[in-house]
Motif scaffolding. Structure first.
Motif, PDB file in Angstrom:
ATOM      1  N   GLY A 182     -39.974  16.823  -4.864  1.00 47.11           N
ATOM      2  CA  GLY A 182     -40.422  17.958  -5.997  1.00 47.11           C
ATOM      3  C   GLY A 182     -39.602  16.878  -7.150  1.00 47.11           C
ATOM      4  N   GLY A 183     -40.543  16.944  -8.877  1.00 47.51           N
ATOM      5  CA  GLY A 183     -39.756  16.541  -9.529  1.00 47.51           C
ATOM      6  C   GLY A 183     -39.293  14.207  -9.921  1.00 47.51           C
ATOM      7  N   SER A 184     -40.181  14.154  -8.787  1.00 52.53           N
ATOM      8  CA  SER A 184     -39.904  12.152  -8.343  1.00 52.53           C
ATOM      9  C   SER A 184     -38.529  12.453  -8.089  1.00 52.53           C
ATOM     10  CB  SER A 184     -39.998  11.939  -9.545  1.00 52.53           C
ATOM     11  OG  SER A 184     -41.499  12.024  -9.936  1.00 52.53           O
ATOM     12  N   PHE A 185     -37.535  13.631  -7.206  1.00 50.23           N
ATOM     13  CA  PHE A 185     -36.056  13.272  -6.934  1.00 50.23           C
ATOM     14  C   PHE A 185     -36.504  12.126  -5.513  1.00 50.23           C
ATOM     15  CE2 PHE A 185     -35.626  16.321  -9.722  1.00 50.23           C
ATOM     16  CZ  PHE A 185     -34.278  16.123 -10.719  1.00 50.23           C
ATOM     17  N   ARG A 186     -35.947  11.265  -5.612  1.00 47.01           N
ATOM     18  CA  ARG A 186     -36.035  10.261  -3.861  1.00 47.01           C
ATOM     19  C   ARG A 186     -34.881  10.387  -3.636  1.00 47.01           C
ATOM     20  NH1 ARG A 186     -39.774   5.560  -6.467  1.00 47.01           N
ATOM     21  NH2 ARG A 186     -41.583   6.868  -6.742  1.00 47.01           N
ATOM     22  N   ILE A 187     -34.668  10.238  -2.013  1.00 47.37           N
ATOM     23  CA  ILE A 187     -33.572  10.425  -1.015  1.00 47.37           C
ATOM     24  C   ILE A 187     -32.603   8.922  -1.343  1.00 47.37           C
ATOM     25  CG2 ILE A 187     -32.365   9.784   1.112  1.00 47.37           C
ATOM     26  CD1 ILE A 187     -33.395  12.948   0.551  1.00 47.37           C
ATOM     27  N   PRO A 188     -33.100   7.276  -1.583  1.00 46.09           N
ATOM     28  CA  PRO A 188     -32.493   6.720  -1.971  1.00 46.09           C
ATOM     29  C   PRO A 188     -31.811   6.923  -3.487  1.00 46.09           C
ATOM     30  CG  PRO A 188     -34.588   5.593  -1.360  1.00 46.09           C
ATOM     31  CD  PRO A 188     -34.823   7.294  -1.678  1.00 46.09           C
ATOM     32  N   ASP A 189     -31.846   7.466  -3.926  1.00 49.56           N
ATOM     33  CA  ASP A 189     -31.635   7.592  -6.383  1.00 49.56           C
ATOM     34  C   ASP A 189     -30.320   9.312  -5.668  1.00 49.56           C
ATOM     35  OD1 ASP A 189     -33.715   5.878  -6.968  1.00 49.56           O
ATOM     36  OD2 ASP A 189     -34.823   7.992  -7.399  1.00 49.56           O
ATOM     37  N   ILE A 190     -30.832   9.993  -5.012  1.00 52.16           N
ATOM     38  CA  ILE A 190     -29.661  11.140  -4.474  1.00 52.16           C
ATOM     39  C   ILE A 190     -28.166  10.087  -3.551  1.00 52.16           C
ATOM     40  CG2 ILE A 190     -28.761  13.409  -3.113  1.00 52.16           C
ATOM     41  CD1 ILE A 190     -31.738  14.088  -3.881  1.00 52.16           C
ATOM     42  N   MET A 191     -28.711   9.354  -2.818  1.00 49.55           N
ATOM     43  CA  MET A 191     -27.216   8.046  -2.133  1.00 49.55           C
ATOM     44  C   MET A 191     -27.216   7.543  -3.321  1.00 49.55           C
ATOM     45  SD  MET A 191     -29.330   7.745   1.412  1.00 49.55           S
ATOM     46  CE  MET A 191     -28.241   7.101   2.231  1.00 49.55           C
ATOM     47  N   ALA A 192     -28.083   6.992  -4.330  1.00 48.26           N
ATOM     48  CA  ALA A 192     -26.752   6.334  -5.104  1.00 48.26           C
ATOM     49  C   ALA A 192     -26.041   6.337  -5.817  1.00 48.26           C
ATOM     50  CB  ALA A 192     -28.035   5.428  -5.683  1.00 48.26           C
ATOM     51  N   PHE A 193     -26.391   7.849  -6.379  1.00 45.28           N
ATOM     52  CA  PHE A 193     -25.843   8.888  -6.856  1.00 45.28           C
ATOM     53  C   PHE A 193     -24.606   9.190  -6.072  1.00 45.28           C
ATOM     54  CE2 PHE A 193     -24.612  13.050  -9.213  1.00 45.28           C
ATOM     55  CZ  PHE A 193     -24.912  12.761 -10.308  1.00 45.28           C
ATOM     56  N   SER A 194     -24.622   9.225  -5.361  1.00 45.99           N
ATOM     57  CA  SER A 194     -23.857   9.445  -4.088  1.00 45.99           C
ATOM     58  C   SER A 194     -22.364   8.409  -3.995  1.00 45.99           C
ATOM     59  CB  SER A 194     -23.609  10.747  -2.913  1.00 45.99           C
ATOM     60  OG  SER A 194     -24.912  11.682  -3.306  1.00 45.99           O
ATOM     61  N   ARG A 195     -23.119   7.288  -4.616  1.00 45.91           N
ATOM     62  CA  ARG A 195     -22.487   5.941  -4.098  1.00 45.91           C
ATOM     63  C   ARG A 195     -21.936   5.587  -2.283  1.00 45.91           C
ATOM     64  NH1 ARG A 195     -17.408   6.213  -8.786  1.00 45.91           N
ATOM     65  NH2 ARG A 195     -18.957   6.590 -10.724  1.00 45.91           N
ATOM     66  N   ALA A 196     -23.367   6.295  -2.235  1.00 45.22           N
ATOM     67  CA  ALA A 196     -23.010   6.340  -0.959  1.00 45.22           C
ATOM     68  C   ALA A 196     -23.769   4.910  -0.710  1.00 45.22           C
ATOM     69  CB  ALA A 196     -23.476   7.204   0.537  1.00 45.22           C
ATOM     70  N   ARG A 197     -23.582   3.699   0.583  1.00 42.83           N
ATOM     71  CA  ARG A 197     -24.612   3.018   0.784  1.00 42.83           C
ATOM     72  C   ARG A 197     -25.651   2.914   1.653  1.00 42.83           C
ATOM     73  NH1 ARG A 197     -19.085   0.284   0.582  1.00 42.83           N
ATOM     74  NH2 ARG A 197     -19.770  -0.241   3.169  1.00 42.83           N
ATOM     75  N   MET A 198     -26.584   3.247   1.257  1.00 39.68           N
ATOM     76  CA  MET A 198     -27.671   3.061   2.181  1.00 39.68           C
ATOM     77  C   MET A 198     -27.721   2.307   3.424  1.00 39.68           C
ATOM     78  SD  MET A 198     -31.670   4.952   1.443  1.00 39.68           S
ATOM     79  CE  MET A 198     -32.393   2.875   0.361  1.00 39.68           C
ATOM     80  N   VAL A 199     -28.262   2.651   4.392  1.00 36.98           N
ATOM     81  CA  VAL A 199     -28.548   1.468   5.223  1.00 36.98           C
ATOM     82  C   VAL A 199     -30.093   1.767   5.877  1.00 36.98           C
ATOM     83  CG1 VAL A 199     -27.943   0.196   7.464  1.00 36.98           C
ATOM     84  CG2 VAL A 199     -25.976   0.582   5.894  1.00 36.98           C
ATOM     85  N   GLU A 200     -31.369   1.522   5.790  1.00 36.71           N
ATOM     86  CA  GLU A 200     -32.693   1.518   5.878  1.00 36.71           C
ATOM     87  C   GLU A 200     -32.162   0.759   7.086  1.00 36.71           C
ATOM     88  OE1 GLU A 200     -35.328   0.815   3.089  1.00 36.71           O
ATOM     89  OE2 GLU A 200     -34.027   0.368   1.848  1.00 36.71           O
ATOM     90  N   VAL A 201     -33.057   1.412   8.589  1.00 42.34           N
ATOM     91  CA  VAL A 201     -33.902   0.788   9.759  1.00 42.34           C
ATOM     92  C   VAL A 201     -34.544   1.061   9.594  1.00 42.34           C
ATOM     93  CG1 VAL A 201     -31.315   0.608  10.873  1.00 42.34           C
ATOM     94  CG2 VAL A 201     -32.634   2.813  11.060  1.00 42.34           C
ATOM     95  N   GLY A 202     -35.041   0.588  10.795  1.00 42.15           N
ATOM     96  CA  GLY A 202     -36.806   0.436  11.441  1.00 42.15           C
ATOM     97  C   GLY A 202     -37.434   0.628  10.546  1.00 42.15           C
ATOM     98  N   ALA A 203     -39.205   1.020  10.773  1.00 44.09           N
ATOM     99  CA  ALA A 203     -40.459   0.888   9.815  1.00 44.09           C
ATOM    100  C   ALA A 203     -40.876   1.955   9.512  1.00 44.09           C
ATOM    101  CB  ALA A 203     -41.345  -0.241  10.604  1.00 44.09           C
TER     102      ALA A 203
END
Length: 514
Positions: A182-203
């Motif tokens: 809710g409120g347009s908060f997205r997991i990729p944005d939260i990860m970027a804010f936390s300075r974690a490097r997101m690695v996407e896998v699968g489809a």
């Protein structure tokens, strides 16, 4: 007759002091400071001035202007945050404050708020204590975790976990779990804010264990699982279970230890909804419990306090003591810590879970979600009877209809919860006008929904003490001038004595949210 020129209308606007001396405005002088009352009058005068400049050629009505100033002044006296009657059928309604608290939690908040408390004082040691202690033991007992910490919401918990354990390193997550809450908060944005490097896998629809395995590198900090509580991918889909992720992390950690590397890959689940009890009434749709996620192999699990848990807003992290101790020392733990009132409500709610049967009866969210259909129907009949007694004859047809309720809060998205609602079909007035009146013209708003030109008031999310409030609100609509005007072809929801402004259909727009 020629319309009055704009300049003449502008000259006829009364001075602010003159409006302040009018009987209806001056009657409010004991209730509001003079400056605030004067500002309300200026706003009312400015509104008329703007209308004239926009092309209105209606003569200035001083009495109506004073009434508008009074309405603005009274709005200043009315609390912005106040009680509403939730007749939408959405149990964990994000726009309406999510979960109502149990009586025990309300009492605990009152006790904590009215005086001093043991917030950070250990009476046994007679020394400074930790605010974490009030709920940590209960959370461990209820989930099987080694340790726990609570912060101000689950988004904060996710930020803190990622910042502590994956900052500057890789966190592996399935593409099918990159959710938006809710409120347009997205997991990729939260990860970027936390300075974690997101690695996407699968489809989007399918992720396999081999996808995670191929993504593991010496820089991988965690395998992240995000429970898609507010949606489901169905059909040709597949996801990796917690035990498989645990096995992958264990194998990688064994290789690292053999190579003399101390850093381990963590398995972390952002569970979201935070169920403590697996409600049998939802069958295959039931959310996994926090204890099940920990038994499945999670090092850490985070979840909300005000969704399926049924407590106050909070973000809770449970799991390994070694990892939780690191979170307690993180600077974000202080920035995001809970206040004494939230801690009191959370502790009281958790204590109810020590007896699951008592929790089901005492925690409103659990009670509403699991209440038998027959009991809901009986309450809907009592509501319909009260409405029939309250509504003047010839104004509406009132009946009880079967409907579908929702868990809300992003939980159980595919689960249709049977419910019953009192349906108001209009012979005078209309559904839109009635809804606008119930929402915007009552001290206690009554929020339902519209379906096929009828107002539906869902009995699953109301209490017995709401029935009289609803009946009085509906009676006031039909006895006000708005419904009479609507029956003559002028569709407007009216307040008692004044026309109601156009308003959105709150039962539709006030969404369940995540």
């Amino acid at each position: 007759m020629a319309p009055t020129p704009a300049r003449d209308l502008l000259r006829s606007l009364p001075p602010v002091e003159e409006v302040l001396r009018s009987p209806q405005v001056s009657a409010l002088a004991p209730l509001l400071p003079h400056d605030i009352l004067a500002d309300c009058v200026r706003d009312a005068v400015d509104a008329v001035r703007s209308a004239i400049l926009a092309g209105s050629r209606e003569p200035v009505d001083s009495a109506a202007l004073a009434d508008d100033a009074c309405a603005r002044a009274l709005a200043c006296l009315r609390p912005s945050l106040r009680r509403v009657v939730n007749a939408t059928g959405v149990v964990v309604h994000t726009n309406l404050g999510r979960s109502p608290l149990a009586d025990e939690a309300v009492h605990a908040v009152t006790e904590a708020a009215r005086g001093y408390s043991t917030l950070e004082y250990d009476t046994d040691a007679m020394a400074r204590g930790s605010r974490h202690d009030h709920v940590e033991g209960l959370l461990c007992a209820l989930t099987g975790a080694e340790a726990a910490i609570a912060v101000n919401n689950n988004a904060a918990a996710v930020v803190m976990v990622l910042a502590e354990f994956a900052q500057g390193r890789e966190a592996v997550v399935s593409r099918g779990e990159l959710v938006e809450i809710g409120g347009s908060f997205r997991i990729p944005d939260i990860m970027a804010f936390s300075r974690a490097r997101m690695v996407e896998v699968g489809a989007t629809n399918k992720t396999h264990a081999a996808d995670y395995e191929r993504a593991l590198t010496p820089d991988t900090a965690m395998l992240l699982k995000v429970h898609p509580s507010n949606y489901r991918i169905v059909g040709f889909s597949e996801q990796v279970g917690m035990r498989e992720m645990r096995a992958l992390a264990d194998a990688e950690n064994e290789r690292r230890r053999a190579a003399g590397v101390e850093d381990e890959v963590l398995v972390y689940e952002d569970q979201g909804s935070g169920a403590f009890i697996n409600l049998a009434c939802f069958g295959a749709y039931a959310e996994p419990t926090v204890a099940e996620s920990l038994r499945g192999g999670c090092d850490l699990v985070s979840f909300s306090g005000d969704k399926l848990l049924g407590g106050p807003q909070a973000g809770i992290v449970v799991g390994s003591k070694q990892l939780i101790d690191r979170l307690k020392k993180n600077p974000l733990a202080r920035a995001m810590r809970l206040d004494k009132m939230t801690l009191a409500a959370l502790e009281a709610t958790l204590r109810l879970y020590l007896d699951p049967e008592r929790a089901l009866a005492a925690i409103p969210t659990l009670r509403m979600l699991s209440e038998p259909d027959g009991a809901v129907r009986e309450r809907a009949e009592r509501l319909a009877d009260a409405l029939r007694r309250a509504v003047p004859a010839g104004c509406a047809c009132i009946e009880v209809v079967p409907e579908v309720a929702r868990a809300g809060g992003g939980a159980l998205p595919l689960c249709d919860i049977p419910t019953f609602a009192a349906s108001i079909s209009f012979e005078r007035g209309d559904a839109q006008g009635c809804e606008a009146f119930l929402v915007s013209k009552r001290a206690v708003p009554v929020i339902g929904r519209i379906k096929r030109e009828a107002v539906l008031l869902d009995a699953r999310t109301i209490g017995e003490d709401d029935i009289a409030e609803i009946a009085e609100a509906v009676r006031a609509y039909f006895e006000g001038p708005g419904a009479a005007a609507a029956s003559a072809g002028i569709a407007e929801g009216a307040a008692e004595g004044s026309p109601a402004p156009a308003a959105p259909a709150a039962g539709r727009s006030a969404g369940a949210g995540a």
